[in-house]
Design an enzyme around this catalytic site. Structure first.
Site, PDB file in Angstrom:
ATOM      1  N   CYS A 104      58.480  23.792  49.721  1.00 31.67           N
ATOM      2  CA  CYS A 104      57.669  22.810  49.021  1.00 31.67           C
ATOM      3  C   CYS A 104      58.533  21.597  48.719  1.00 31.67           C
ATOM      4  CB  CYS A 104      57.146  23.420  47.715  1.00 31.67           C
ATOM      5  SG  CYS A 104      56.137  22.304  46.735  1.00 31.67           S
ATOM      6  N   HIS A 146      48.383  26.117  50.533  1.00 36.59           N
ATOM      7  CA  HIS A 146      49.464  25.607  49.687  1.00 36.59           C
ATOM      8  C   HIS A 146      49.021  24.322  48.969  1.00 36.59           C
ATOM      9  CE1 HIS A 146      53.900  24.838  48.986  1.00 36.59           C
ATOM     10  NE2 HIS A 146      53.426  23.616  48.843  1.00 36.59           N
ATOM     11  N   GLU A 147      48.435  23.384  49.711  1.00 33.31           N
ATOM     12  CA  GLU A 147      48.022  22.109  49.115  1.00 33.31           C
ATOM     13  C   GLU A 147      46.859  22.308  48.143  1.00 33.31           C
ATOM     14  OE1 GLU A 147      50.123  19.819  49.359  1.00 33.31           O
ATOM     15  OE2 GLU A 147      51.188  20.686  51.044  1.00 33.31           O
TER      16      GLU A 147
END
Length: 179
Positions: A104, A146-147
């Site tokens: 990330c 993830h986003e």
């Protein structure tokens, strides 16, 4: 963004928000105004993502608590997926759950084996308000999940348990950027 223009070419690189900043740990607000400011935000997201050599970036990762993310991410067949989603909703995750390395831009230099589904579908709109549906498999499905997590106030360490979580958080506190 004009047709044929390079995403981020007009954007400015903004500082990344790092793990521990409260904006990363709170749900983001829905976008209600579509216009030049939103277009500028999307361009800045692309510029920042490219400068940091990422494959996706959510607005709260540059300190803006709005439901917007951009991506330029390959899938497992090395097909490039490029776009942005405003007010995304993760509407489907299925297939096999795989533990794979995940990093990330808000935890620079770190990664951990994180479980994600290998298929995901996100619905939302573009910066001009047009409906968009994005289907992802493999690595791209991981990116979409993830986003979407970011916009819900989650970072990938929140998905870890046990020694993986403890090790990653220990590494974060020792990182030069750690708090």
């Amino acid at each position: 963004m004009r047709q044929g223009s390079i995403p981020g070419a007009r954007g400015r690189v903004r500082p990344l928000t790092l793990l521990g900043d409260p904006v990363l740990h709170a749900p983001c607000a829905e976008v209600t105004e579509f216009g030049p400011q939103l277009a500028e935000l999307v361009e800045d997201l692309y510029a920042t993502m490219y400068a940091a050599q990422g494959v996706g970036l959510a607005a709260n990762q540059i300190g803006v608590p709005l439901r917007v993310f951009v991506y330029d991410c390959p899938d497992d067949e090395d097909v490039r997926h490029l776009g942005h989603v405003v007010n995304p909703r993760l509407v489907e995750t299925d297939g096999v759950v795989l533990r794979g390395p995940e990093g990330c831009l808000s935890l620079p230099g770190l990664e951990a084996g994180t479980e994600r589904y290998d298929h995901a579908v996100v619905e939302g709109v573009t910066m001009t308000g047009e409906p968009v549906t994005v289907h992802g498999t493999g690595f791209f499905a991981r990116c979409l999940q993830h986003e979407c997590d970011h916009l819900s106030g989650q970072v990938y360490p929140d998905r870890l348990t046990g020694w993986r979580r403890r090790r990653l958080l220990r590494q974060a506190t020792r990182a030069p950027w750690g708090r």
